[in-house]
Design a protein around this motif. Structure first.
Motif, PDB file in Angstrom:
ATOM      1  N   THR B  44      55.097 -90.217  22.607  1.00 14.29           N
ATOM      2  CA  THR B  44      54.113 -90.924  21.780  1.00 14.29           C
ATOM      3  C   THR B  44      54.465 -92.389  21.538  1.00 14.29           C
ATOM      4  N   GLY B  45      55.301 -92.971  22.371  1.00 14.36           N
ATOM      5  CA  GLY B  45      55.553 -94.410  22.267  1.00 14.36           C
ATOM      6  C   GLY B  45      56.579 -94.823  21.236  1.00 14.36           C
ATOM      7  N   ASP B  46      57.241 -93.854  20.614  1.00 16.38           N
ATOM      8  CA  ASP B  46      58.150 -94.197  19.515  1.00 16.38           C
ATOM      9  C   ASP B  46      59.607 -94.403  19.916  1.00 16.38           C
ATOM     10  N   GLY B  48      61.093 -94.976  23.348  1.00 19.05           N
ATOM     11  CA  GLY B  48      61.486 -95.877  24.432  1.00 19.05           C
ATOM     12  C   GLY B  48      62.284 -95.243  25.558  1.00 19.05           C
ATOM     13  N   SER B  51      60.946 -95.938  29.112  1.00 20.28           N
ATOM     14  CA  SER B  51      60.630 -97.335  29.436  1.00 20.28           C
ATOM     15  C   SER B  51      60.676 -97.622  30.937  1.00 20.28           C
ATOM     16  N   LEU B  58      57.517-104.760  30.162  1.00 20.44           N
ATOM     17  CA  LEU B  58      58.167-103.549  29.671  1.00 20.44           C
ATOM     18  C   LEU B  58      57.127-102.685  28.948  1.00 20.44           C
ATOM     19  N   VAL B  59      57.015-101.418  29.344  1.00 19.47           N
ATOM     20  CA  VAL B  59      56.048-100.516  28.699  1.00 19.47           C
ATOM     21  C   VAL B  59      56.656 -99.123  28.569  1.00 19.47           C
ATOM     22  N   CYS B  60      56.031 -98.290  27.752  1.00 23.04           N
ATOM     23  CA  CYS B  60      56.400 -96.874  27.675  1.00 23.04           C
ATOM     24  C   CYS B  60      55.573 -96.130  28.718  1.00 23.04           C
ATOM     25  N   CYS B  62      55.127 -93.103  28.999  1.00 27.19           N
ATOM     26  CA  CYS B  62      54.412 -91.964  28.399  1.00 27.19           C
ATOM     27  C   CYS B  62      53.061 -92.394  27.853  1.00 27.19           C
ATOM     28  N   LEU B  63      52.843 -93.713  27.704  1.00 22.96           N
ATOM     29  CA  LEU B  63      51.556 -94.207  27.208  1.00 22.96           C
ATOM     30  C   LEU B  63      50.764 -94.908  28.315  1.00 22.96           C
ATOM     31  N   VAL B  64      51.067 -94.574  29.571  1.00 21.38           N
ATOM     32  CA  VAL B  64      50.321 -95.104  30.715  1.00 21.38           C
ATOM     33  C   VAL B  64      49.812 -93.895  31.488  1.00 21.38           C
TER      34      VAL B  64
END
Ligand SMILES: Cc1cc2nc3c(=O)[nH]c(=O)nc-3n(C[C@H](O)[C@H](O)[C@H](O)COP(=O)(O)OP(=O)(O)OC[C@H]3O[C@@H](n4cnc5c(N)ncnc54)[C@H](O)[C@@H]3O)c2cc1C
Ligand code: FES
Ligand code: FES
Lengths: 286, 162
Positions: B44-46, B48, B51, B58-60, B62-64
């Motif tokens: 859930t983006g919390d 990292g 990453s 830089l992104v998570c 899991c949120l893509v």
């Protein structure tokens, strides 16, 4: 669930308006993917707007800036022009989540997710930001404060989407600021958020002001009484005192684990005063 | 459910895969491409742990969505070492004992590399803020911050020497 990534606004509109089931727009996905994961929403169609060139751009316009709906917050922080013109908007957007979240999260997603605690929203409201909306009926413009209707609800009709946010130009001697209270120093949801924007005349008196509060009602509030406390004054101690009282008086908060009603009401006044002091300092430098 | 056919570039290599529309990039990396270096801590983006770098950001993962990877460029922890030669950050993490269980480590290394590419000479405060989205349950963070500072210094010296 279907996933579509159109390259034109018109295609996005026709996909959204043609969908019989539930459709959701995907910008950075930092709210939407969390909601998908938890089963909070189960869309039949997801329309990813990041392949639409018009939505990826930041452009200078009439002394202000137009920011495409798919521009991530990290890009705003890297934009010297927007930082100089609307530092309060950039600092508010820069508070959203971590570095990783910043790489994806958009201010339009923040707005359209319609959380009462969305950080960039009070800052955009005091900036007088205008959203351009595209839909089956064509395009229309509306002030950002008209978008969120209540928690998780927007005023957008079926088939409509925000395509950009316009941050207007501003007179000399103007400044803005956004502050929030959270129990930690990073990565938390605002207990209270306050945006202030003001302009000074040549004599140093405040000629225009806007004050907005987040996380103290079902949606962000534009508080005219708080702005009136500043207009016509030198933003001195007495004016700041009246500002704080007006900000506190406007709150209609809830009690939750992050803060009680009483606490939120008190903190709204304190933060309004501090944000006004920062905005004043910035206005004096411009 | 219609599968999505996706062509993408990961760590410099062309990859093709088919995924469901609701599958995350993290799931694709781990379950379809066997790139299991990126971890799922929260989904859930919390935290990292997932990453990655997507088109330079830089992104998570899991949120893509996996489908979003079409035509894009991704860098994961698997691309960090050059064959058997560890990246200076990886070496410094070992030297400073900046890991215990290791589940946060790939994400922190990817995030720290993104930081050093942008700011070759970060202060301790900058490192702590940059890594605020990377949670570690074991180390207490201090050794991680020391390792990043040390790696940054070594990389800068290497550049000066070159
Ligand atoms: C770890 C973490 C920390 C966070 N911290 C914060 C924080 O500190 N402060 C804060 O305010 N938020 C925070 N958030 C929430 C989130 O990151 C923000 O609300 C972000 O700005 C959402 O933008 P997005 O582009 O990712 O939106 P998305 O998830 O893509 O979309 C959000 C909603 O808006 C709709 N939408 C998106 N674009 C449009 C459009 N163009 N037109 C119409 N509707 C649209 C979507 O359909 C969806 O319902 C956090 C989230 C995470 C996961
Ligand atoms: S697994 Fe992606 S942030 Fe935790
Ligand atoms: S080393 Fe165990 S979580 Fe970081």
């Amino acid at each position: 669930m279907r996933y579509e990534a159109p390259e034109r606004v018109e295609t996005a509109v026709s996909l959204l308006s043609g969908e019989r089931g539930l459709a959701r727009i995907l910008a950075g996905g930092t709210d939407l993917l969390v909601q998908l994961k938890s089963g909070m929403v189960e869309p039949d169609l997801i329309v990813d707007i990041k392949k639409i060139p018009e939505m990826r751009r930041i452009g200078a316009e009439n002394g202000g800036f137009r920011i495409g709906a798919a521009v991530p917050s990290a890009e705003l922080s890297e934009h010297p022009g927007i930082r100089a013109l609307w530092p309060g908007v950039v600092e508010a957007a820069g508070l959203i989540g971590s570095t990783q979240i910043q790489g994806r999260a958009t201010i339009v997603g923040n707005l359209c997710n319609a959380s009462p605690a969305a950080d960039s929203v009070p800052a955009m409201i005091v900036a007088g930001a205008i959203a351009t909306v595209a839909g089956p009926q064509g395009r229309r413009e509306l002030p950002v404060e008209a978008i969120a209707a209540g928690p998780g609800q927007t005023s957008l009709a079926k088939g409509e989407l925000v395509i950009s946010i316009f941050l207007p130009g501003r007179p000399p001697r103007s400044g803005d600021a956004y502050l929030r209270f959270i129990p930690r120093t990073e990565m938390d949801i605002a207990v209270v958020g306050v945006g202030v924007s003001l302009t000074l005349g040549e004599d140093g008196l405040c000629t225009a002001a806007r004050v907005a509060l987040g996380a103290v009602a079902v949606r962000a509030l534009l508080v005219d009484e708080a702005a009136d406390a500043l207009i016509g004054t030198a933003v001195d101690e007495a004016a700041l005192e009246r500002l704080a009282a007006a900000a506190s008086a406007a709150c209609r908060p809830i009690d939750d684990k992050r803060g009680t009603k009483e606490f939120r009401i008190k903190v709204a006044g304190v933060l309004a005063r501090r944000a006004a002091e920062t905005a004043l300092e910035r206005a004096r430098r411009n | 459910m219609a599968g999505h056919h996706v062509s993408t570039t990961i760590n410099g290599d062309a990859f093709e895969f088919v995924c469901e529309p609701d599958e995350t990039l993290l799931d694709v990396l781990r379950d379809r491409l066997s790139l299991t270096g990126s971890k799922e801590g929260c989904g859930t983006g919390d935290c990292g742990a997932c990453s990655v770098i997507l088109d330079g950001r830089l992104v998570c993962s899991c949120l893509v969505l996996g489908a979003e990877a079409e035509g894009r460029t991704i860098a994961t922890i698997e691309g960090m070492a050059d064959g058997d030669r560890l990246h200076p950050l990886q070496r410094k993490f070992l030297e400073h004992a900046a890991l215990q269980c290791g589940i946060c480590t790939p994400g922190i290394l990817v995030a720290a590399k993104a930081l050093l590419e942008k700011h070759p000479d970060p202060s301790e405060t900058e490192i702590r803020y940059w890594l605020a989205g990377n949670l570690c349950r074991c180390t207490g963070y201090d050794k991680i911050v020391r390792a990043v500072l040390d790696a940054a210094a070594e990389i800068r010296e290497g550049r000066d020497a070159a």
